[in-house]
Design a protein around this motif. Structure first.
Motif, PDB file in Angstrom:
ATOM      1  N   VAL A   1      27.091 -17.383 -20.730  1.00  0.00           N
ATOM      2  CA  VAL A   1      27.415 -17.526 -22.030  1.00  0.00           C
ATOM      3  C   VAL A   1      28.007 -18.673 -22.603  1.00  0.00           C
ATOM      4  CG1 VAL A   1      28.246 -16.249 -24.194  1.00  0.00           C
ATOM      5  CG2 VAL A   1      26.776 -14.922 -22.489  1.00  0.00           C
ATOM      6  N   GLU A   2      27.763 -19.511 -23.187  1.00  0.00           N
ATOM      7  CA  GLU A   2      28.400 -20.738 -23.878  1.00  0.00           C
ATOM      8  C   GLU A   2      28.478 -20.963 -25.238  1.00  0.00           C
ATOM      9  OE1 GLU A   2      28.245 -24.471 -21.096  1.00  0.00           O
ATOM     10  OE2 GLU A   2      26.282 -23.367 -21.046  1.00  0.00           O
TER      11      GLU A   2
ATOM     12  N   GLU B   1      22.972 -18.815 -33.278  1.00  0.00           N
ATOM     13  CA  GLU B   1      24.071 -19.565 -34.168  1.00  0.00           C
ATOM     14  C   GLU B   1      24.932 -18.488 -34.672  1.00  0.00           C
ATOM     15  OE1 GLU B   1      24.725 -22.399 -38.120  1.00  0.00           O
ATOM     16  OE2 GLU B   1      22.583 -22.403 -36.909  1.00  0.00           O
ATOM     17  N   ALA B   2      26.447 -18.648 -34.660  1.00  0.00           N
ATOM     18  CA  ALA B   2      27.270 -17.725 -34.814  1.00  0.00           C
ATOM     19  C   ALA B   2      28.332 -18.398 -35.857  1.00  0.00           C
ATOM     20  CB  ALA B   2      28.226 -17.017 -33.556  1.00  0.00           C
TER      21      ALA B   2
ATOM     22  N   ARG C   1      33.912 -16.903 -32.366  1.00  0.00           N
ATOM     23  CA  ARG C   1      33.731 -17.513 -31.337  1.00  0.00           C
ATOM     24  C   ARG C   1      34.433 -16.416 -30.072  1.00  0.00           C
ATOM     25  NH1 ARG C   1      35.453 -23.260 -28.882  1.00  0.00           N
ATOM     26  NH2 ARG C   1      34.159 -23.417 -27.123  1.00  0.00           N
ATOM     27  N   ALA C   2      35.574 -15.976 -30.685  1.00  0.00           N
ATOM     28  CA  ALA C   2      36.171 -14.775 -29.883  1.00  0.00           C
ATOM     29  C   ALA C   2      35.398 -13.690 -29.569  1.00  0.00           C
ATOM     30  CB  ALA C   2      37.605 -14.678 -30.259  1.00  0.00           C
ATOM     31  N   ALA C   3      34.637 -13.297 -30.675  1.00  0.00           N
ATOM     32  CA  ALA C   3      33.930 -11.933 -30.673  1.00  0.00           C
ATOM     33  C   ALA C   3      32.615 -12.252 -30.014  1.00  0.00           C
ATOM     34  CB  ALA C   3      33.587 -11.580 -32.172  1.00  0.00           C
TER      35      ALA C   3
ATOM     36  N   ALA D   1      28.619 -12.126 -34.435  1.00  0.00           N
ATOM     37  CA  ALA D   1      28.470 -12.333 -33.057  1.00  0.00           C
ATOM     38  C   ALA D   1      26.991 -11.640 -32.595  1.00  0.00           C
ATOM     39  CB  ALA D   1      29.723 -11.810 -32.522  1.00  0.00           C
ATOM     40  N   VAL D   2      26.865 -10.517 -33.069  1.00  0.00           N
ATOM     41  CA  VAL D   2      25.606  -9.863 -32.510  1.00  0.00           C
ATOM     42  C   VAL D   2      24.390 -10.534 -33.026  1.00  0.00           C
ATOM     43  CG1 VAL D   2      24.312  -7.593 -33.002  1.00  0.00           C
ATOM     44  CG2 VAL D   2      26.706  -7.659 -32.630  1.00  0.00           C
TER      45      VAL D   2
END
Length: 381
Positions: free
Chosen positions: A6-7, A31-32, A42-44, A82-83
Motif C-alpha cells: 500500500v503506497e 484517490e483519497a 493519508r494517515a487514515a 480512506a475507505v
C-alpha cells in the motif's frame, strides 16, 4: 492473489493517490483526496492497511464492510475518504484481473455517454458571460458557478442583486437549450437562501447546490418547499444514512462524491437509494483523474443519472490539471458536452506512475482560504 503493498502519493494541485499492489502483479489505484486535510486522510489510509495487507483483493464487499465497521467510531469524512480510496483500488484490481471495465462488473452500462458540466468563474456579470460563452463554444451544454462570495446572515438587497446579475449573465450566454447551476457552497443561511432562490426562479437554473450547511440539514425541507428550483446537495454527506434525511426533505438532485462517500460500492448504493425517492444523481467530483474515473464507472450504470462534474480547468488546478497523471488522456476527451464510455479494464485509465512519483517528491500543502467578515468574525468560505 493477495495484497502485498500500500503506497500513498500527495500530488499537486491538492490530491492524494493510493496504489495497492498484489503478488500477481496486478495493481489498483484509488484517490483519497480530502481537500485541505490530505495528510489526515493519508494517515487514515495507512491505519487501515492492516485490514488489507495479506488478504484477497477480490473480496471487495467484505473489505468495505470490515473497514467501515471494524473501528468503534464510524463515519465522517476522514474514514469515508480512506475507505473510498481502497474501494476504488480494489475495483480497479478486480476489473484488470477479469479483463473488464468496472461498469461491466456492476451489471453493465445503461448509457453510451455521460453528460458532464464545466466550472466557470467570474466575479462580475461580464466575466461570467465571457467564461460561459467560451465553455459553450467548447461544446459543453452546462456550466456551474459559485453564486456569491462572502455573505452575512441576512445580507443586503445589493448582494441579492449581484447573485441575480451573475445568473442572468449565465442564462443569456448558455441560451434556452443550455443549463447553468449555482453552488451556494453553504455560504447562505436558510432565510437568505430562500430569499435568493425565489428570485432565481424565472432564470430556471438546472439546480441550486448546497443552499444550507450540512449541519442544518433539518432546514433543507424549508428551502425545498419554498421554491420550484431543484435543490441539490451531498458533497458533505458520507453514507446512505447521511443521505436519507436529505432525500426525505425533498431534494431533487443527490451529489455523492465517490472519493468521500465510501467509494464505488457505497456510491452505487446511494444512487439506488436516491432512485427510490425519484431523485436524480449528479456526482460531485472537482478532484483528480482517479476519482473521476471511479465515479464515471458508477455513472454509466446509474439509471437516474442527471449529469456529472469534472475538474478540467477548474480554478483549483493551478499547478497541475486533470490529465497530467495519465498515460493516455484521451479517455477524458469530452465531445459535445459528454464523456464516452471507457472500455479499458478496471477504472478505465492508465496512471502515469513515474509522473505521480515525481510529483509526490514535491507534494503539496493545499489549504482552503479562511474568510472573515468586516467585523472580524469568521465567514463561511
Amino acid at each position: 492473489m493477495i495484497i502485498t503493498g500500500v503506497e500513498t502519493f500527495p500530488v499537486a494541485p491538492r490530491w492524494l493517490f493510493l496504489k495497492v499492489s498484489t503478488d500477481a502483479g496486478v495493481t489498483g489505484w484509488g484517490e483519497a483526496t480530502l481537500e485541505g486535510r490530505v495528510e489526515t486522510a493519508r494517515a487514515a489510509v495507512h491505519e487501515l492497511e492492516d485490514l488489507y495487507l495479506g488478504t484477497d483483493p477480490l473480496r471487495i464487499e467484505d473489505h468495505w464492510q470490515t473497514a467501515w465497521k471494524a473501528g468503534f467510531y464510524r463515519g465522517g469524512p476522514v474514514l469515508a475518504t480512506a475507505v473510498s480510496a481502497y474501494d476504488h483500488a480494489l475495483w480497479d484490481i478486480a476489473g484488470k484481473h477479469r479483463g473488464a471495465p468496472v461498469h461491466e462488473l456492476l451489471g453493465g452500462a445503461v448509457r453510451d455517454r455521460v453528460r458532464v458540466y464545466s466550472w466557470i468563474g467570474g466575479d462580475v456579470p461580464a466575466e461570467v458571460a465571457e467564461h460561459a460563452a467560451a465553455t459553450r463554444e467548447a461544446g459543453f451544454t452546462a456550466v456551474k458557478m459559485n453564486a456569491s462570495g462572502r455573505l452575512t446572515a441576512l445580507d443586503t438587497s445589493a448582494s441579492v442583486d449581484r447573485v441575480l446579475a451573475l445568473a442572468e449573465a449565465a442564462r443569456e450566454a448558455m441560451g434556452p437549450d443550455g443549463d447553468f447551476a449555482m453552488d451556494f457552497h453553504g455560504r447562505f443561511t436558510t432565510p437568505m437562501a430562500r430569499r435568493v432562490i425565489h428570485e432565481l426562479e424565472p432564470l430556471r437554473p438546472l439546480f441550486v447546490e448546497e443552499p444550507v450547511l450540512p449541519e442544518y440539514g433539518h432546514r433543507l425541507r424549508d428551502v425545498v418547499e419554498s421554491t420550484t428550483v431543484p435543490i441539490a446537495c451531498g458533497e458533505r454527506l458520507f453514507s446512505r444514512t447521511d443521505f436519507l434525511p436529505a432525500l426525505q426533505a425533498g431534494i431533487a438532485v443527490a451529489q455523492p462524491d465517490l472519493a468521500h462517500c465510501g467509494g464505488i460500492s457505497e456510491g452505487r448504493r446511494i444512487a439506488s437509494l436516491a432512485e427510490t425517492f425519484d431523485v436524480q444523481v449528479a456526482p460531485h467530483c472537482p478532484l483528480g483523474p482517479i476519482a473521476l474515473a471511479a465515479s464515471l464507472q458508477v455513472a454509466f450504470t446509474t439509471p437516474n443519472l442527471l449529469i456529472h462534474e469534472q475538474s478540467l480547468g477548474i480554478h483549483y488546478n493551478t499547478t497541475a490539471d486533470l490529465l497530467d497523471y495519465l498515460v493516455d488522456p484521451a479517455v477524458f476527451r469530452f465531445a459535445d458536452g459528454h464523456c464516452a464510455r471507457p472500455s479499458a479494464p478496471g477504472l478505465g485509465i492508465e496512471v502515469d506512475e513515474a509522473a505521480v512519483r515525481r510529483a509526490a517528491e514535491v507534494g503539496h500543502r493545499w489549504r482552503g482560504p479562511v474568510w472573515r467578515h468586516p467585523d472580524g468574525a469568521f465567514a463561511e468560505w
